[in-house]
Design a protein around this motif. Structure first.
Motif, PDB file in Angstrom:
ATOM      1  N   GLY A 240       0.363  -1.104  -0.187  1.00  0.00           N
ATOM      2  CA  GLY A 240      -0.066  -0.178  -0.107  1.00  0.00           C
ATOM      3  C   GLY A 240       1.216   1.101  -0.229  1.00  0.00           C
ATOM      4  O   GLY A 240       0.355   2.320  -0.655  1.00  0.00           O
ATOM      5  N   GLU A 241       1.586   0.773   1.006  1.00  0.00           N
ATOM      6  CA  GLU A 241       3.503   2.727   0.635  1.00  0.00           C
ATOM      7  C   GLU A 241       3.975   2.838  -0.737  1.00  0.00           C
ATOM      8  O   GLU A 241       4.031   3.732  -1.161  1.00  0.00           O
ATOM      9  CB  GLU A 241       4.551   1.965   1.087  1.00  0.00           C
ATOM     10  CG  GLU A 241       3.257   1.812   3.270  1.00  0.00           C
ATOM     11  CD  GLU A 241       5.094   0.896   3.334  1.00  0.00           C
ATOM     12  OE1 GLU A 241       6.231   0.616   2.919  1.00  0.00           O
ATOM     13  OE2 GLU A 241       4.900   0.529   4.846  1.00  0.00           O
ATOM     14  N   LEU A 242       3.043   1.838  -1.723  1.00  0.00           N
ATOM     15  CA  LEU A 242       3.815   2.031  -3.187  1.00  0.00           C
ATOM     16  C   LEU A 242       2.459   3.019  -3.689  1.00  0.00           C
ATOM     17  O   LEU A 242       2.966   3.079  -5.482  1.00  0.00           O
ATOM     18  CB  LEU A 242       3.899   0.895  -3.633  1.00  0.00           C
ATOM     19  CG  LEU A 242       5.030  -0.232  -4.061  1.00  0.00           C
ATOM     20  CD1 LEU A 242       5.657  -1.105  -4.309  1.00  0.00           C
ATOM     21  CD2 LEU A 242       6.564   0.865  -3.060  1.00  0.00           C
ATOM     22  N   LYS A 243       1.028   2.858  -3.759  1.00  0.00           N
ATOM     23  CA  LYS A 243      -0.254   3.421  -4.557  1.00  0.00           C
ATOM     24  C   LYS A 243       0.639   4.548  -4.769  1.00  0.00           C
ATOM     25  O   LYS A 243       0.650   5.708  -3.908  1.00  0.00           O
ATOM     26  CB  LYS A 243      -1.530   3.080  -3.641  1.00  0.00           C
ATOM     27  CG  LYS A 243      -2.235   3.768  -3.995  1.00  0.00           C
ATOM     28  CD  LYS A 243      -3.770   3.455  -3.228  1.00  0.00           C
ATOM     29  CE  LYS A 243      -5.122   3.864  -3.667  1.00  0.00           C
ATOM     30  NZ  LYS A 243      -5.395   3.648  -5.074  1.00  0.00           N
ATOM     31  N   GLY A 244       0.232   5.069  -5.792  1.00  0.00           N
ATOM     32  CA  GLY A 244       0.179   6.507  -6.543  1.00  0.00           C
ATOM     33  C   GLY A 244       1.930   6.679  -6.942  1.00  0.00           C
ATOM     34  O   GLY A 244       2.164   7.822  -7.176  1.00  0.00           O
ATOM     35  N   LYS A 245       2.732   5.778  -6.436  1.00  0.00           N
ATOM     36  CA  LYS A 245       3.848   5.951  -7.039  1.00  0.00           C
ATOM     37  C   LYS A 245       4.781   5.473  -7.716  1.00  0.00           C
ATOM     38  O   LYS A 245       5.849   5.730  -8.027  1.00  0.00           O
ATOM     39  CB  LYS A 245       4.724   6.109  -5.522  1.00  0.00           C
ATOM     40  CG  LYS A 245       4.618   6.628  -3.854  1.00  0.00           C
ATOM     41  CD  LYS A 245       4.992   6.181  -2.964  1.00  0.00           C
ATOM     42  CE  LYS A 245       4.899   7.402  -1.380  1.00  0.00           C
ATOM     43  NZ  LYS A 245       5.722   6.030  -0.244  1.00  0.00           N
ATOM     44  N   VAL A 246       4.083   3.653  -8.341  1.00  0.00           N
ATOM     45  CA  VAL A 246       5.012   3.580  -8.785  1.00  0.00           C
ATOM     46  C   VAL A 246       3.467   3.240 -10.431  1.00  0.00           C
ATOM     47  O   VAL A 246       2.213   3.307  -9.877  1.00  0.00           O
ATOM     48  CB  VAL A 246       5.599   2.054  -8.506  1.00  0.00           C
ATOM     49  CG1 VAL A 246       6.282   2.355  -7.269  1.00  0.00           C
ATOM     50  CG2 VAL A 246       3.945   1.294  -7.565  1.00  0.00           C
ATOM     51  N   SER A 247       4.086   2.457 -11.501  1.00  0.00           N
ATOM     52  CA  SER A 247       2.835   2.401 -12.481  1.00  0.00           C
ATOM     53  C   SER A 247       3.075   0.629 -12.812  1.00  0.00           C
ATOM     54  O   SER A 247       2.805  -0.279 -13.459  1.00  0.00           O
ATOM     55  CB  SER A 247       3.670   3.308 -13.311  1.00  0.00           C
ATOM     56  OG  SER A 247       5.460   2.619 -13.740  1.00  0.00           O
ATOM     57  N   ARG A 248       4.714  -0.059 -12.461  1.00  0.00           N
ATOM     58  CA  ARG A 248       4.872  -1.345 -12.440  1.00  0.00           C
ATOM     59  C   ARG A 248       4.989  -2.175 -10.711  1.00  0.00           C
ATOM     60  O   ARG A 248       5.617  -2.029 -10.130  1.00  0.00           O
ATOM     61  CB  ARG A 248       5.575  -1.951 -12.698  1.00  0.00           C
ATOM     62  CG  ARG A 248       6.222  -3.105 -13.328  1.00  0.00           C
ATOM     63  CD  ARG A 248       7.142  -3.192 -14.188  1.00  0.00           C
ATOM     64  NE  ARG A 248       7.123  -2.042 -15.325  1.00  0.00           N
ATOM     65  CZ  ARG A 248       7.031  -2.519 -16.511  1.00  0.00           C
ATOM     66  NH1 ARG A 248       5.851  -4.122 -16.427  1.00  0.00           N
ATOM     67  NH2 ARG A 248       6.642  -1.699 -17.766  1.00  0.00           N
ATOM     68  N   LEU A 249       4.281  -3.080 -10.890  1.00  0.00           N
ATOM     69  CA  LEU A 249       4.340  -3.774  -8.974  1.00  0.00           C
ATOM     70  C   LEU A 249       5.245  -5.530  -9.614  1.00  0.00           C
ATOM     71  O   LEU A 249       4.708  -6.125 -10.833  1.00  0.00           O
ATOM     72  CB  LEU A 249       3.153  -3.728  -8.654  1.00  0.00           C
ATOM     73  CG  LEU A 249       3.670  -4.847  -7.539  1.00  0.00           C
ATOM     74  CD1 LEU A 249       3.818  -4.314  -6.473  1.00  0.00           C
ATOM     75  CD2 LEU A 249       1.480  -5.737  -6.808  1.00  0.00           C
ATOM     76  N   VAL A 250       6.110  -5.900  -9.496  1.00  0.00           N
ATOM     77  CA  VAL A 250       6.886  -6.726  -9.760  1.00  0.00           C
ATOM     78  C   VAL A 250       6.643  -8.185  -8.060  1.00  0.00           C
ATOM     79  O   VAL A 250       7.007  -6.869  -7.192  1.00  0.00           O
ATOM     80  CB  VAL A 250       8.604  -6.779  -9.878  1.00  0.00           C
ATOM     81  CG1 VAL A 250       9.392  -8.218 -10.319  1.00  0.00           C
ATOM     82  CG2 VAL A 250       8.604  -5.987 -11.354  1.00  0.00           C
ATOM     83  N   LEU A 251       6.263  -8.979  -8.921  1.00  0.00           N
ATOM     84  CA  LEU A 251       5.351  -9.664  -7.341  1.00  0.00           C
ATOM     85  C   LEU A 251       6.929 -11.514  -8.377  1.00  0.00           C
ATOM     86  O   LEU A 251       6.996 -11.711  -8.592  1.00  0.00           O
ATOM     87  CB  LEU A 251       4.365 -10.563  -7.652  1.00  0.00           C
ATOM     88  CG  LEU A 251       3.459  -9.282  -7.878  1.00  0.00           C
ATOM     89  CD1 LEU A 251       1.898  -9.691  -7.549  1.00  0.00           C
ATOM     90  CD2 LEU A 251       3.516  -8.400  -5.740  1.00  0.00           C
TER      91      LEU A 251
END
Length: 283
Positions: A240-251
């Motif tokens: 949730g800390e990444l919301k609005g800060k990144v355009s990509r989420l690597v899992l």
């Protein structure tokens, strides 16, 4: 305050099903899609018992059909383009039908879904579209040419769309999962055409065997992967800390490692090619 509305494609199993149940557990409204409800009545009952809704929608349907079905549910806060599949084979052996189905399912269907959801999102000046891609889009392995191409196309469309709608209050997120212990490999599909002998004992044949033997042994925990997606969508928890800060989420550690290696190679090629790149202007 009304609860967020999720529209999730491909909820018959894997990430789609788990994310549906997670969002329902949080008290949100979820509409999920699957190609045929009759074949997965157990899953339909599970989702409906949890308070969700399921509609039939095939990602290869026409633009008009997909638009009609998505718009019929009303305002959507989160569109999750999760549905997709892969045919594992060498590029040479794919039939015209297989090429068309691969691209239609993984590119055209998601594009039509985005078009349908965007109208309402624009009107409300809010919304989030999550396009589930794959590490294959950034690090294509043998046997995955069209699958990787379809996911790369979806990513390019996502990046362009993000710029188109940034000032309209709409966000786009690309998710790149690695190998998670879902039934993705268990449903491994081979081409209807025979594999040419030249490929059987080479890297293509070896890769197909590796994929088959890896089923059930993947390092990724799908519950944790889905939790990270839920968190970044809702702004809660670790992701949730990444919301609005990144355009990509690597899992996944595997996806992270492969993408870093690919990016390092890109930076190397880009850097040493600078002189050539700058040599093409008019004198």
């Amino acid at each position: 305050m009304s609860q967020p509305v999720w529209f999730i494609t491909g909820v018959s199993n894997g990430f789609g099903l788990l994310l549906t149940l997670r969002a329902l557990k949080a008290g949100h409204r979820v509409i999920g899609t699957m190609r045929g409800k009759v074949k997965r009545t157990d899953v339909v009952q599970q989702i409906e018992a949890a308070g969700g809704e399921v509609i039939e929608m095939d990602m290869t349907e026409s633009q008009e059909s997909i638009h009609k079905k998505i718009k019929s549910v009303g305002p959507i806060d989160y569109l999750i383009n999760n549905a997709g599949f892969s045919i594992f084979c060498c590029l040479e052996q794919m039939s015209e039908k297989e090429v068309n189905v691969q691209i239609s399912t993984n590119v055209f269907g998601p594009v039509y879904a985005m078009q349908a959801a965007l109208e309402g999102m624009r009107a409300r000046r809010s919304g989030l579209i999550v396009n589930v891609s794959s590490i294959a889009a950034k690090d294509p392995l043998p046997t995955s040419a069209l699958y990787a191409a379809s996911k790369a196309a979806l990513e390019a469309a996502s990046e362009s769309l993000a710029r188109e709608v940034a000032d309209l209050g709409i966000s786009i997120l690309i998710v790149n999962p690695g190998a998670f212990r879902t039934n993705f490999l268990g449903q491994l599909q081979l081409s209807e055409n025979p594999l040419p002998d030249d490929y059987k004992n080479g890297v293509v044949g070896e890769t197909i065997q590796k994929f088959a033997s890896a089923d059930g042994k993947q390092a990724g925990d799908p519950d944790k992967g889905v939790e990270r997606i839920f968190e970044i969508v809702t702004g809660q928890g670790i992701a949730g800390e990444l919301k609005g800060k990144v355009s990509r989420l690597v899992l996944g550690e595997d996806a992270f490692t492969r993408m870093k290696k690919n990016n390092d190679k890109f930076v190397h090629d880009f850097t040493i090619g600078e002189k050539v790149a700058l040599s093409t202007a008019f004198d």
